[in-house]
Design a protein around this motif. Structure first.
Motif, PDB file in Angstrom:
ATOM      1  N   PRO A  26      44.946 -30.803 -77.538  1.00  0.00           N
ATOM      2  CA  PRO A  26      44.995 -32.200 -77.980  1.00  0.00           C
ATOM      3  C   PRO A  26      45.036 -33.140 -76.784  1.00  0.00           C
ATOM      4  CG  PRO A  26      46.530 -30.864 -79.248  1.00  0.00           C
ATOM      5  CD  PRO A  26      46.027 -29.993 -78.120  1.00  0.00           C
ATOM      6  N   SER A  27      44.188 -34.168 -76.796  1.00  0.00           N
ATOM      7  CA  SER A  27      44.078 -35.084 -75.671  1.00  0.00           C
ATOM      8  C   SER A  27      43.155 -36.226 -76.061  1.00  0.00           C
ATOM      9  CB  SER A  27      43.525 -34.358 -74.430  1.00  0.00           C
ATOM     10  OG  SER A  27      42.315 -33.701 -74.746  1.00  0.00           O
ATOM     11  N   SER A  28      43.107 -37.255 -75.214  1.00  0.00           N
ATOM     12  CA  SER A  28      42.277 -38.415 -75.519  1.00  0.00           C
ATOM     13  C   SER A  28      41.662 -38.975 -74.239  1.00  0.00           C
ATOM     14  CB  SER A  28      43.114 -39.502 -76.210  1.00  0.00           C
ATOM     15  OG  SER A  28      42.323 -40.627 -76.517  1.00  0.00           O
ATOM     16  N   ILE A  29      40.322 -39.070 -74.212  1.00  0.00           N
ATOM     17  CA  ILE A  29      39.636 -39.748 -73.107  1.00  0.00           C
ATOM     18  C   ILE A  29      39.804 -41.240 -73.333  1.00  0.00           C
ATOM     19  CG2 ILE A  29      37.444 -40.148 -71.935  1.00  0.00           C
ATOM     20  CD1 ILE A  29      36.488 -37.449 -73.038  1.00  0.00           C
ATOM     21  N   THR A  30      40.532 -41.892 -72.452  1.00  0.00           N
ATOM     22  CA  THR A  30      40.834 -43.313 -72.663  1.00  0.00           C
ATOM     23  C   THR A  30      40.146 -44.243 -71.666  1.00  0.00           C
ATOM     24  OG1 THR A  30      42.837 -43.091 -71.331  1.00  0.00           O
ATOM     25  CG2 THR A  30      43.071 -42.828 -73.710  1.00  0.00           C
TER      26      THR A  30
END
Length: 225
Positions: A69-73
């Protein structure tokens, strides 16, 4: 009859080779390498960038494959050494759950100064967005998460820009793309990544070759009947 069949098969193989060469030239995929060490999770092979040739420029499409789980921000483009683009700006996204703007904050890739990364163009996920009339809040919520989400940025060539020149610039590290990824794993850490200099094989090209080969076999079997 056999000679004609052989000639046709050779022609189809040559044609397939041309199609494959064009597919490779027009669309290339890159993975990423970590340049910081805040998280115990390395997402290098989970993060993906597809670079596609466009009329007058190139399209950069980013995805975050299913995994940690992760997010390219935040997305950064280092085009300072030998400028190829007159502009690179947010273009489109997968829809609900993704919302980006041009010009990221901070202006440079976090930790990028260690590797001499200097962003000329950038973009980041919005702190607040309206999707289908419903407000969504949070940079990480509106980033590219490890689902089917994606975001693309369109670059327009400067006078010296070309797709072949871009591929060479990637290989020489004269052009680089950086990602800032947040909410990594259970600890929720963040890390910065830079594209690898060489592209990775495109699965679609392999399928194209396999389907063509299957077609050749079918043709040959029909000729025997």
């Amino acid at each position: 009859m056999r000679l004609m069949l052989l000639i046709r098969l050779i022609f189809l193989l040559l044609l397939n080779g041309v199609v494959l060469s064009y597919a490779h030239a027009a669309s290339l995929a890159y993975e990423f390498s970590r340049v910081s060490n805040n998280s115990t999770e390395d997402l290098g092979r989970q993060l993906s960038m597809l670079v596609t040739e466009q009329s007058g420029g190139a399209l950069f499409t980013f995805s975050n494959r299913l995994g940690v789980p992760s997010s390219i921000t935040d997305i950064y483009f280092d085009d300072a050494s030998q400028p190829l683009f007159s502009s690179i700006a947010y273009h489109s996204d997968s829809g609900a759950g993704v919302s980006f703007d041009s010009q990221a904050a901070p202006a440079n890739l976090p930790g990028g100064n260690v590797i001499g990364f200097l962003a000329g163009f950038s973009g980041d996920s919005s702190a607040q967005s309206v999707e289908g009339g419903v407000a969504t809040k949070g940079v990480m919520k509106n980033g590219v998460n490890s689902t089917d989400e994606w975001v693309s940025f369109l670059g327009l060539w400067a006078n010296a820009g070309s797709f072949d020149g871009l591929i060479k610039a990637f290989a020489d590290a004269h052009f680089r793309v950086g990602l800032h990824v947040q909410a990594i794993g259970l600890a929720g850490r963040s890390d910065s990544y830079v594209n690898q200099p060489s592209p990775v094989p495109l699965p679609a090209a392999a399928w194209l070759f396999a389907s063509a080969l299957f077609g050749f076999i079918v043709i040959a079997n029909r000729r025997k009947v």
